[in-house]
Design an enzyme around this catalytic site. Structure first.
Site, PDB file in Angstrom:
ATOM      1  N   ARG A  44       3.042  27.474  17.567  1.00 26.81           N
ATOM      2  CA  ARG A  44       2.414  26.318  16.918  1.00 26.81           C
ATOM      3  C   ARG A  44       1.609  25.496  17.927  1.00 26.81           C
ATOM      4  NH1 ARG A  44       3.854  21.065  13.697  1.00 26.81           N
ATOM      5  NH2 ARG A  44       2.420  21.408  11.972  1.00 26.81           N
ATOM      6  N   HIS A  48      -2.270  24.669  17.409  1.00 29.00           N
ATOM      7  CA  HIS A  48      -2.777  23.299  17.299  1.00 29.00           C
ATOM      8  C   HIS A  48      -3.731  22.941  18.427  1.00 29.00           C
ATOM      9  CE1 HIS A  48      -0.058  21.268  14.080  1.00 29.00           C
ATOM     10  NE2 HIS A  48      -0.435  22.482  13.725  1.00 29.00           N
ATOM     11  N   HIS A 171       3.625  31.678   9.125  1.00 25.84           N
ATOM     12  CA  HIS A 171       4.751  30.932   8.545  1.00 25.84           C
ATOM     13  C   HIS A 171       5.944  31.821   8.191  1.00 25.84           C
ATOM     14  CE1 HIS A 171       2.388  27.008   7.492  1.00 25.84           C
ATOM     15  NE2 HIS A 171       2.619  27.151   8.782  1.00 25.84           N
ATOM     16  N   TRP A 187      10.531  29.282   6.010  1.00 24.17           N
ATOM     17  CA  TRP A 187       9.822  30.005   4.945  1.00 24.17           C
ATOM     18  C   TRP A 187      10.493  31.345   4.628  1.00 24.17           C
ATOM     19  CZ3 TRP A 187       7.363  27.098   8.702  1.00 24.17           C
ATOM     20  CH2 TRP A 187       6.418  26.167   8.283  1.00 24.17           C
TER      21      TRP A 187
HETATM   22 FE1  CCH Z   1       1.893  25.896  10.270  1.00 20.98          FE
HETATM   23  N1  CCH Z   1       3.092  24.334   9.814  1.00 20.98           N
HETATM   24  N2  CCH Z   1       0.462  25.207   9.012  1.00 20.98           N
HETATM   25  N3  CCH Z   1       0.632  27.389  10.868  1.00 20.98           N
HETATM   26  N4  CCH Z   1       3.264  26.497  11.628  1.00 20.98           N
HETATM   27  C1  CCH Z   1       4.341  24.083  10.298  1.00 20.98           C
HETATM   28  C2  CCH Z   1       5.061  24.884  11.161  1.00 20.98           C
HETATM   29  C3  CCH Z   1       4.544  26.033  11.753  1.00 20.98           C
HETATM   30  C4  CCH Z   1       0.555  24.096   8.225  1.00 20.98           C
HETATM   31  C5  CCH Z   1       1.579  23.150   8.258  1.00 20.98           C
HETATM   32  C6  CCH Z   1       2.744  23.295   8.969  1.00 20.98           C
HETATM   33  C7  CCH Z   1      -0.615  27.624  10.384  1.00 20.98           C
HETATM   34  C8  CCH Z   1      -1.186  26.996   9.285  1.00 20.98           C
HETATM   35  C9  CCH Z   1      -0.696  25.856   8.688  1.00 20.98           C
HETATM   36  C10 CCH Z   1       3.151  27.617  12.440  1.00 20.98           C
HETATM   37  C11 CCH Z   1       2.016  28.372  12.649  1.00 20.98           C
HETATM   38  C12 CCH Z   1       0.839  28.236  11.921  1.00 20.98           C
HETATM   39  C13 CCH Z   1       4.833  22.851   9.757  1.00 20.98           C
HETATM   40  C14 CCH Z   1       6.187  22.238  10.070  1.00 20.98           C
HETATM   41  C15 CCH Z   1       3.856  22.369   8.920  1.00 20.98           C
HETATM   42  C16 CCH Z   1       3.915  21.094   8.097  1.00 20.98           C
HETATM   43  C17 CCH Z   1       6.152  21.424  11.365  1.00 20.98           C
HETATM   44  C18 CCH Z   1       7.494  20.837  11.693  1.00 20.98           C
HETATM   45  O1  CCH Z   1       8.008  20.060  10.885  1.00 20.98           O
HETATM   46  O2  CCH Z   1       8.044  21.168  12.770  1.00 20.98           O
HETATM   47  C19 CCH Z   1      -0.582  24.032   7.341  1.00 20.98           C
HETATM   48  C20 CCH Z   1      -0.838  22.935   6.330  1.00 20.98           C
HETATM   49  C21 CCH Z   1      -1.347  25.136   7.616  1.00 20.98           C
HETATM   50  C22 CCH Z   1      -2.603  25.606   6.969  1.00 20.98           C
HETATM   51  O3  CCH Z   1      -3.039  25.111   5.940  1.00 20.98           O
HETATM   52  C23 CCH Z   1      -1.259  28.630  11.201  1.00 20.98           C
HETATM   53  C24 CCH Z   1      -2.687  29.136  10.991  1.00 20.98           C
HETATM   54  C25 CCH Z   1      -0.356  29.002  12.160  1.00 20.98           C
HETATM   55  C26 CCH Z   1      -0.500  29.995  13.296  1.00 20.98           C
HETATM   56  C27 CCH Z   1      -1.344  31.000  13.293  1.00 20.98           C
HETATM   57  C28 CCH Z   1       4.427  27.882  13.064  1.00 20.98           C
HETATM   58  C29 CCH Z   1       4.753  29.048  14.000  1.00 20.98           C
HETATM   59  C30 CCH Z   1       5.302  26.882  12.629  1.00 20.98           C
HETATM   60  C31 CCH Z   1       6.784  26.732  12.979  1.00 20.98           C
HETATM   61  C32 CCH Z   1       6.982  25.743  14.092  1.00 20.98           C
HETATM   62  C33 CCH Z   1       8.427  25.506  14.436  1.00 20.98           C
HETATM   63  O4  CCH Z   1       8.680  24.569  15.216  1.00 20.98           O
HETATM   64  O5  CCH Z   1       9.322  26.219  13.968  1.00 20.98           O
END
Ligand code: CCH
Length: 288
Positions: A44, A48, A171, A187
Site C-alpha cells: 500500500r 500510495h 485487495h 477482503w
Molecule cells: Fe486499496 N485500500 N484501494 N489498493 N489497499 C485499502 C487497503 C489496501 C482503496 C481503498 C483502500 C488499491 C486501490 C484502492 C491495497 C492496495 C491497493 C484500504 C484500507 C482502503 C480504504 C486502509 C486501512 O484502513 O488500513 C480504493 C478506494 C482503491 C481504488 O479505488 C490499489 C490499486 C492497490 C495496489 C495495487 C492494500 C495492499 C491494502 C491493505 C493494506 C493493509 O494495511 O493491510
C-alpha cells in the site's frame, strides 16, 4: 604503484537484490504484525507513493518519496502508512545508498513476490525530493465513491478499465483498519497470499450493507467476516469493469500477467529513468 582512486559507488543488480533479500528476511522475522505480515502495508505504501501521479502536469508519482513530509504524510488516505515507512528504516540504514523512493517501490515489489504473487520487473532511478514536491490532497481514490470517481482518479494516471480492475486485485491482500480508513476487515480469507480470490468472492458471495456505526461498507452475508468497499462493488456493477472481474475470477494466470504489467506501470509513473524498459531486473524471491 599507487592504487587508483575509488570512483563513486554505482550499485548494480546484485546490490539491489541484497536490499530485496533484506526486506524479505525482515518480512519473515517481523511476523507479529496484523495478519502476520507487513507485506500488505508495504504494497500500500508503494501504491500510495505512485498513485499521486497526474499525467497532465507530470507531477506526483513514486519519484520523490514526498510522503515522508507533512502535509502528504498526514493526508487521510495515507493514515497508517507510517508503519510501513518505519519498517523500512533499518533497511535504509543498512543500505544508505538507495533512495527512499527506490526503496519504497522495491519493498512493494518484494511484498508482492514474497506473498506469492507474480514477478514484478524493477528498475531504479528515483531520487528523493524535498517538501515542496508534496502533492495536493485528494489524488488517491475515495472508497465511498463509485465507477465515475474510480475512472477519473485512475484515468488521471493514464490507466484503462482493464488495468483498473487488474490493480484492484491487490485487495486480495491486507485489511481495512478502523483507526486508519475507518473501514473494517479483510477482503479475503488469505490476506497474506496474492490470489484471484478477490474477484471470485466479489462474484460468488452475496454482499449486503454492514449494519454498524462506521462508514458504509459491504459484508458477506454468509460469514460476515469479509468486506467490500463501495469502490470494490462498483467493479461488478459497471458494464465496462465487470467483464474483467469475470475473466480474472476464472483465470489466475491472466490476472497475474495483467497485474504484473499494470503494477510495473504504476510504480514507474512520473519517474525520469536514465535506463530503458528492457533493462528492468527481476528479483529472485526467497523461495525461488
Ligand atoms: Fe486499496 N485500500 N484501494 N489498493 N489497499 C485499502 C487497503 C489496501 C482503496 C481503498 C483502500 C488499491 C486501490 C484502492 C491495497 C492496495 C491497493 C484500504 C484500507 C482502503 C480504504 C486502509 C486501512 O484502513 O488500513 C480504493 C478506494 C482503491 C481504488 O479505488 C490499489 C490499486 C492497490 C495496489 C495495487 C492494500 C495492499 C491494502 C491493505 C493494506 C493493509 O494495511 O493491510
Amino acid at each position: 604503484q599507487e592504487a587508483k582512486a575509488k570512483g563513486p559507488f554505482i550499485p548494480k543488480f546484485e546490490d539491489y537484490q541484497k536490499v530485496y533479500d533484506a526486506v524479505a528476511k525482515q518480512l519473515e522475522e517481523k511476523d507479529e504484525y496484523d495478519d502476520g505480515s507487513y507485506g500488505p502495508v508495504l504494497l500500500r505504501l508503494a501504491w500510495h507513493a505512485s498513485g499521486t501521479y497526474d499525467k497532465a502536469t507530470g507531477t506526483g508519482g513514486s519519484n520523490g518519496a514526498t510522503m515522508r513530509f507533512a502535509p502528504e504524510g498526514d493526508h487521510g488516505a495515507n493514515a497508517g502508512l507510517k508503519a510501513a515507512r518505519d519498517f523500512l528504516e533499518p533497511i535504509k540504514e543498512k543500505f544508505p545508498w538507495i533512495s527512499y523512493s527506490d526503496l519504497w517501490v522495491l519493498a512493494g515489489v518484494c511484498a508482492i513476490q514474497e506473498m506469492q504473487g507474480p514477478k514484478i520487473p524493477y528498475r531504479p532511478g528515483r531520487s528523493d525530493r524535498d517538501v515542496s514536491f508534496c502533492t495536493p490532497d485528494g489524488r488517491l481514490p475515495d472508497a465511498s465513491k463509485e465507477q465515475k470517481h474510480i475512472r477519473a482518479i485512475f484515468g488521471r494516471m493514464g490507466f484503462s478499465d482493464r488495468e483498473i480492475v487488474a490493480l484492484s486485485g491487490a485487495h486480495a491482500l491486507g485489511r481495512c483498519h478502523t483507526d486508519r480508513s475507518g473501514y473494517d476487515g479483510p477482503w479475503t480469507f488469505s490476506p497474506t497470499t496474492l490470489t484471484n480470490d478477490y474477484y471470485k468472492l466479489l462474484l460468488e458471495e452475496k454482499w449486503a450493507w454492514k449494519k454498524w456505526n462506521g462508514p458504509s461498507q459491504y459484508e458477506d452475508v454468509k460469514t460476515k467476516s469479509l468486506m467490500m468497499l463501495p469502490t470494490d462493488m462498483a467493479l461488478i456493477k459497471d458494464k465496462g469493469f465487470r467483464p474483467y472481474v469475470e475473466k480474472y475470477a476464472k483465470d489466475n494466470d491472466a490476472f497475474f500477467k495483467d497485474f504484473s504489467e499494470a503494477v510495473t506501470t504504476l510504480f514507474e509513473l512520473g519517474v525520469p529513468f536514465a535506463s530503458s524498459a528492457e533493462d528492468r531486473w527481476t528479483f529472485k524471491s526467497s523461495f525461488d
